[in-house]
Design an enzyme around this catalytic site. Sequence first.
Site, mmCIF file in Angstrom:
data_model
loop_
_atom_site.group_PDB
_atom_site.id
_atom_site.type_symbol
_atom_site.label_atom_id
_atom_site.label_comp_id
_atom_site.label_asym_id
_atom_site.label_seq_id
_atom_site.Cartn_x
_atom_site.Cartn_y
_atom_site.Cartn_z
ATOM 1 N N PRO A 2 46.412 49.465 48.893
ATOM 2 C CA PRO A 2 45.970 50.973 47.845
ATOM 3 C C PRO A 2 45.228 49.663 46.855
ATOM 4 O O PRO A 2 45.754 49.257 46.501
ATOM 5 C CB PRO A 2 47.577 51.105 47.574
ATOM 6 C CG PRO A 2 48.225 50.908 47.685
ATOM 7 C CD PRO A 2 48.111 49.064 48.886
ATOM 8 N N GLU A 3 44.138 50.072 46.429
ATOM 9 C CA GLU A 3 42.943 49.724 45.433
ATOM 10 C C GLU A 3 42.935 50.939 44.570
ATOM 11 O O GLU A 3 43.754 52.489 45.151
ATOM 12 C CB GLU A 3 42.073 49.044 46.046
ATOM 13 C CG GLU A 3 42.071 47.986 46.866
ATOM 14 C CD GLU A 3 41.656 46.497 47.182
ATOM 15 O OE1 GLU A 3 39.804 46.877 46.279
ATOM 16 O OE2 GLU A 3 41.146 45.862 48.223
ATOM 17 N N LYS A 61 45.824 50.018 39.260
ATOM 18 C CA LYS A 61 46.535 50.671 40.600
ATOM 19 C C LYS A 61 47.527 51.009 39.742
ATOM 20 O O LYS A 61 49.080 51.000 41.075
ATOM 21 C CB LYS A 61 46.617 49.326 41.356
ATOM 22 C CG LYS A 61 45.023 49.012 42.175
ATOM 23 C CD LYS A 61 45.378 47.131 42.570
ATOM 24 C CE LYS A 61 43.988 46.745 42.545
ATOM 25 N NZ LYS A 61 44.177 45.363 42.716
ATOM 26 N N ARG A 273 43.543 33.780 49.875
ATOM 27 C CA ARG A 273 43.646 35.230 50.767
ATOM 28 C C ARG A 273 42.312 35.246 51.748
ATOM 29 O O ARG A 273 41.950 33.387 51.608
ATOM 30 C CB ARG A 273 43.809 36.225 50.435
ATOM 31 C CG ARG A 273 43.514 36.202 48.859
ATOM 32 C CD ARG A 273 43.689 37.540 47.773
ATOM 33 N NE ARG A 273 44.913 37.456 47.820
ATOM 34 C CZ ARG A 273 45.288 37.500 46.545
ATOM 35 N NH1 ARG A 273 44.531 39.130 45.941
ATOM 36 N NH2 ARG A 273 46.526 37.666 45.886
#
Length: 290
Positions: A2-3, A61, A273
């Site tokens: 979720p952003e 967020k 990442r």
Amino acid sequence: MPELPEVEVVRRGLAQHVVGRAICDAQVLHARAARRHIPGPDDLGRRLVGRTPVAASRRGKYLWLPLDGRDHALLAHLGMSGQLLVSPVGTADPIHLRARLRFTDGGGELRFVDQRTFGGLALEPLVDDGAGGAVPASVAHIARDALDPDFDDAAFVRALRRRHTGIKRALLDQSLVSGIGNIYADEALWRSRMHWATPTEEIAPVRVRGLLGHARDVMAEALAQGGTSFDALYVDVNGESGYFERSLSAYGQEGLPCPRCGTPIRREAFANRSSYRCPRCQRTPRRPRP
DNA sequence: GATCGGCCCTGCCCGC
DNA sequence: TGCGGGCAGGGCCGAT
């Protein structure tokens, strides 16, 4: 994952399904889900009973439910895999159920489900945000997000160009601008034809404004489609997935043709990442900053 | 003070 | 078939 758009979809669901309902029972089932609540999970549960959420708010967020009296709020961060679901009482518990709130009206219960336990809940005092509003204490250092009407574009351009780092690191820095995560950073950079390692201090103000505009556009488009969904991990309060994944141009598109020029999208290591870019549209800068 | 790298955590997927 | 390793990644913390 979720952003901002995904969290906003959840916030709207909470506003519709949870606000105004008095809590009669609160169970925190996993200690890690309450690790930011210093007095511990049992204290969190006890202090929620008898309270009523009066609004559903968000910055970046972070999500929070101000409680009656507006002195405290139930703060939530979904981390990577958190879900807030409104489910009928009595339906089977999901495997990764971490907390549950029940309400005096006997209607659907609020469940916090989190596979990877990067998310969590806390009860926090509300503090003045300096602009007539109130935010939970631990959110006060987070910048406004790019979709916030009070976001100061000029101040953002100045602050970003004072940094000495790569542009993607700056976009992910929640003290500069909140709500942008790996997905929307890659998409905004692709739209701006900008490499993720471009030194912030070398970017002309007009290009920073352009990038900010692209970040806003891509998040607004995602919001209109109910958010991005990759696996079943991101869902709204009713458990429904969004459709924006179908509209991604760079993120997760390794080996697929760039929608603009057809060159295969490349995946590169970035800060433990991944980063996705078109090697032709987003050329490596002369002095890249990792 | 600013910047950067490592770590937390679990489940899925791929290769052997 | 089963096992091990890599990967996903936001935010915090310690090192530089």
